[in-house]
Design an enzyme around this catalytic site. Structure first.
Site, PDB file in Angstrom:
ATOM      1  N   VAL A 143       0.949  -1.172   0.074  1.00  0.00           N
ATOM      2  CA  VAL A 143      -0.020  -0.240   0.106  1.00  0.00           C
ATOM      3  C   VAL A 143       0.995   1.095   0.001  1.00  0.00           C
ATOM      4  O   VAL A 143       1.550   1.622   0.914  1.00  0.00           O
ATOM      5  CB  VAL A 143      -1.043  -0.284   1.065  1.00  0.00           C
ATOM      6  N   PRO A 144       1.298   1.754  -1.185  1.00  0.00           N
ATOM      7  CA  PRO A 144       2.332   2.738  -1.423  1.00  0.00           C
ATOM      8  C   PRO A 144       2.104   3.990  -0.814  1.00  0.00           C
ATOM      9  O   PRO A 144       2.083   4.990  -1.607  1.00  0.00           O
ATOM     10  CB  PRO A 144       2.264   2.629  -2.992  1.00  0.00           C
ATOM     11  N   CYS A 145       2.259   4.131   0.591  1.00  0.00           N
ATOM     12  CA  CYS A 145       2.197   5.446   1.208  1.00  0.00           C
ATOM     13  C   CYS A 145       3.407   6.167   0.727  1.00  0.00           C
ATOM     14  O   CYS A 145       3.302   7.612   0.810  1.00  0.00           O
ATOM     15  CB  CYS A 145       2.448   5.293   2.722  1.00  0.00           C
ATOM     16  N   HIS A 146       4.565   5.681   0.161  1.00  0.00           N
ATOM     17  CA  HIS A 146       5.526   6.641  -0.445  1.00  0.00           C
ATOM     18  C   HIS A 146       5.278   7.489  -1.660  1.00  0.00           C
ATOM     19  O   HIS A 146       5.792   8.317  -1.905  1.00  0.00           O
ATOM     20  CB  HIS A 146       6.834   5.859  -0.775  1.00  0.00           C
ATOM     21  N   ARG A 147       4.213   7.016  -2.112  1.00  0.00           N
ATOM     22  CA  ARG A 147       3.656   7.856  -3.319  1.00  0.00           C
ATOM     23  C   ARG A 147       2.587   9.213  -2.946  1.00  0.00           C
ATOM     24  O   ARG A 147       2.169   9.936  -3.648  1.00  0.00           O
ATOM     25  CB  ARG A 147       2.644   6.881  -4.242  1.00  0.00           C
TER      26      ARG A 147
END
Length: 185
Positions: A143-147
């Site tokens: 779940v790409p929170c870095h995006r």
């Protein structure tokens, strides 16, 4: 949170400044992933999955391919039981609508999730809440929170630090590589 007995951990070697990624898997899928050796807060330490286990093999292969620049989608099943309520809605919206090489601001993700009604007395409340949700995301990378970025820059990246966020965004082509870039080439 109830975690079934099938919970086990997989360690994936990464080129990240934080080192290895710890991934917790159940029979349903990945339930947690963390950028620290301890894994994810709130989950019990469990046995390491044997390397010949199908779950371990899929996790290691797909994440390794992602870090090598050969995979854009991890395509691993997610066990969402470590999330609930607003957190779950926001994380699912992120996972389903923001792809590789894309970014979204905290405020736009809050709006897209549909779970906030902005109170005029508290401007920015929804965006700040999304920031908190990103910093406590139990299923990092998948779940790409870095995006998720701030309207005026990168924003934060929890206790892991901005070096990891920059590295991941550089891998995905959002940021240009620096002279000391250690990623695929």
């Amino acid at each position: 949170m109830h975690v079934d007995r099938s919970l086990a951990w997989v360690t994936v070697r990464t080129p990240l400044p934080t080192g290895d990624l710890r991934v917790a898997v159940t029979d349903r899928g990945v339930v947690a992933a963390g950028y620290t050796a301890e894994g994810v807060a709130g989950l019990p330490a469990g046995p390491e999955v044997p390397s010949d286990d199908r779950r371990a093999a899929a996790v290691v292969n797909r994440i390794t391919e992602y870090f090598a620049g050969r995979r854009r989608e991890l395509d691993l099943p997610i066990d969402w039981r470590s999330t609930s309520g607003i957190q779950s809605a926001v994380l699912r919206t992120l996972q389903q609508t923001v792809g590789y090489g894309e970014t979204i601001t905290y405020g736009v993700l809050a709006e897209r999730s549909g779970v906030f009604e902005e109170d005029p007395g508290e401007p920015g409340y929804a965006a700040r809440t999304v920031g908190t949700i990103m910093s406590t995301n139990p299923i990092s990378l998948l779940v790409p929170c870095h995006r998720v970025v701030a309207a005026d820059g990168l924003g934060g990246f929890g206790s892991v630090g901005l070096d990891v966020k920059r590295w991941l965004l550089t891998l995905e082509g959002v940021l240009p590589p620096t002279l000391d870039w250690t990623g695929p080439g």
